[in-house]
Motif scaffolding. Structure first.
Motif, PDB file in Angstrom:
ATOM      1  N   GLY A 157       0.657  -0.860  -0.017  1.00 30.31           N
ATOM      2  CA  GLY A 157      -0.197   0.298   0.032  1.00 30.31           C
ATOM      3  C   GLY A 157       1.129   1.159   0.152  1.00 30.31           C
ATOM      4  N   TRP A 158       2.099   1.104  -0.567  1.00 34.13           N
ATOM      5  CA  TRP A 158       3.146   2.158  -0.040  1.00 34.13           C
ATOM      6  C   TRP A 158       2.952   3.109  -1.851  1.00 34.13           C
ATOM      7  CZ3 TRP A 158       6.833  -1.666   2.586  1.00 34.13           C
ATOM      8  CH2 TRP A 158       6.940  -1.835   4.519  1.00 34.13           C
ATOM      9  N   ARG A 159       3.591   4.231  -2.062  1.00 34.68           N
ATOM     10  CA  ARG A 159       3.752   4.524  -3.013  1.00 34.68           C
ATOM     11  C   ARG A 159       5.059   4.379  -3.234  1.00 34.68           C
ATOM     12  NH1 ARG A 159       3.270  10.604  -3.041  1.00 34.68           N
ATOM     13  NH2 ARG A 159       3.167  10.580  -1.096  1.00 34.68           N
ATOM     14  N   VAL A 160       5.596   4.097  -4.426  1.00 36.96           N
ATOM     15  CA  VAL A 160       7.276   3.997  -4.746  1.00 36.96           C
ATOM     16  C   VAL A 160       6.999   4.251  -5.987  1.00 36.96           C
ATOM     17  CG1 VAL A 160       8.582   1.500  -5.121  1.00 36.96           C
ATOM     18  CG2 VAL A 160       6.485   1.604  -3.717  1.00 36.96           C
ATOM     19  N   GLU A 161       8.759   5.233  -6.036  1.00 36.96           N
ATOM     20  CA  GLU A 161       9.560   6.119  -7.234  1.00 36.96           C
ATOM     21  C   GLU A 161      10.509   5.235  -7.117  1.00 36.96           C
ATOM     22  OE1 GLU A 161       7.966   8.192  -9.022  1.00 36.96           O
ATOM     23  OE2 GLU A 161       9.098   8.340  -9.954  1.00 36.96           O
TER      24      GLU A 161
END
Ligand code: CA
Length: 259
Positions: A41-45
């Protein structure tokens, strides 16, 4: 399909806005890591070289950085230094070998945790969660200290003075510069002088992480503390853990009040 884990319960909306920056030049690893972290559920770049890593950290202000050591452009050591110089953020560094981890900690690069490739995704997620908990806890502690009318007293053990409010350390009057993780480890040890603390307890207290695979991180950071503060302060109790033991006998007596 999205899988939501229980950890979000207490942090609420904050959990879903957590941003992880992954700096890794091997596409297969970057993709696999991004996929797994997104499932939390984390945003990842994801970026693939050192310069892009520094720029992305500056622009995106991630909550955690997962940083490979061997990168094109500038290497992970320098990326870590530049990121930390601009804004403190927990960094988990990916290394190729265990002895490389020791070397990096010895250099005082300032990463909070290290994992040696190949690593399990399960462990990566657990360590990132631990770093996020540490950040939250540190923010709460800082807030508490700032609202307290009486300042938190410095720990004075022998010729070592640990100022917990300012997060500064002096030995014999000279300031010693520690990374945030080294500072937290010193506080944990110095808060119970002349007491043997197990690696597992230190791992739980400082890293908020409980797994035998992480105790090597404790050993490596103790090495770094000894290098910076002097080898005489921290005693190894083989097979058990470490004890903070100032060598100055008069100081020991002062610190012994309640042992
Ligand atoms: Ca690489």
């Amino acid at each position: 399909m999205s899988i939501s884990h229980g950890t979000g319960a207490s942090t609420g909306a904050g959990a879903s806005s957590t941003l992880v920056l992954v700096v890794e030049d091997e596409p297969a690893i970057a993709t696999a890591v991004a996929h797994r972290l997104s499932a939390e559920g984390w945003r990842v770049e994801t970026v693939g070289d050192g310069h892009a890593g520094v720029a992305a950290a500056s622009r995106l202000k991630p909550d955690v950085v997962v940083l490979d050591v061997m990168l094109p452009g500038i290497d992970g050591l320098e990326v870590c230094r530049r990121i930390q110089a601009e804004r403190p953020v927990p960094v988990l560094m990916l290394t190729a070998r265990d002895d490389e981890t020791d070397m990096l900690i010895g250099l005082g690069v300032g990463a909070d945790d290290y994992m040696t490739k190949p690593f399990s995704m399960r462990e990566l997620v657990a360590r990132i969660k631990a770093l996020l908990r540490r950040t939250e806890r540190a923010a709460r502690a800082a807030e508490l200290m700032s609202t307290q009318s009486t300042p938190v007293p410095a720990l004075e053990i022998g010729d070592v003075v640990v100022d917990r409010a300012q997060r500064r350390v002096h030995r014999d009057g000279a300031e010693v510069h520690l990374t945030p993780t080294e500072f937290d480890l010193l506080v944990a040890l110095a808060s119970s002088p002349r007491t043997v603390l197990t690696r597992e307890r230190l791992l739980a207290e400082v890293w908020d992480w409980v797994d035998a695979s992480g105790t090597r991180t404790v050993d490596s950071h103790v090495k770094a503390l000894r290098r910076k503060l002097g080898a005489d302060l921290i005693r190894t109790v083989h097979g058990v853990g470490y004890a903070f033991e100032p060598s100055d006998p008069s100081a020991s007596a002062a610190a012994e009040a309640d042992v």
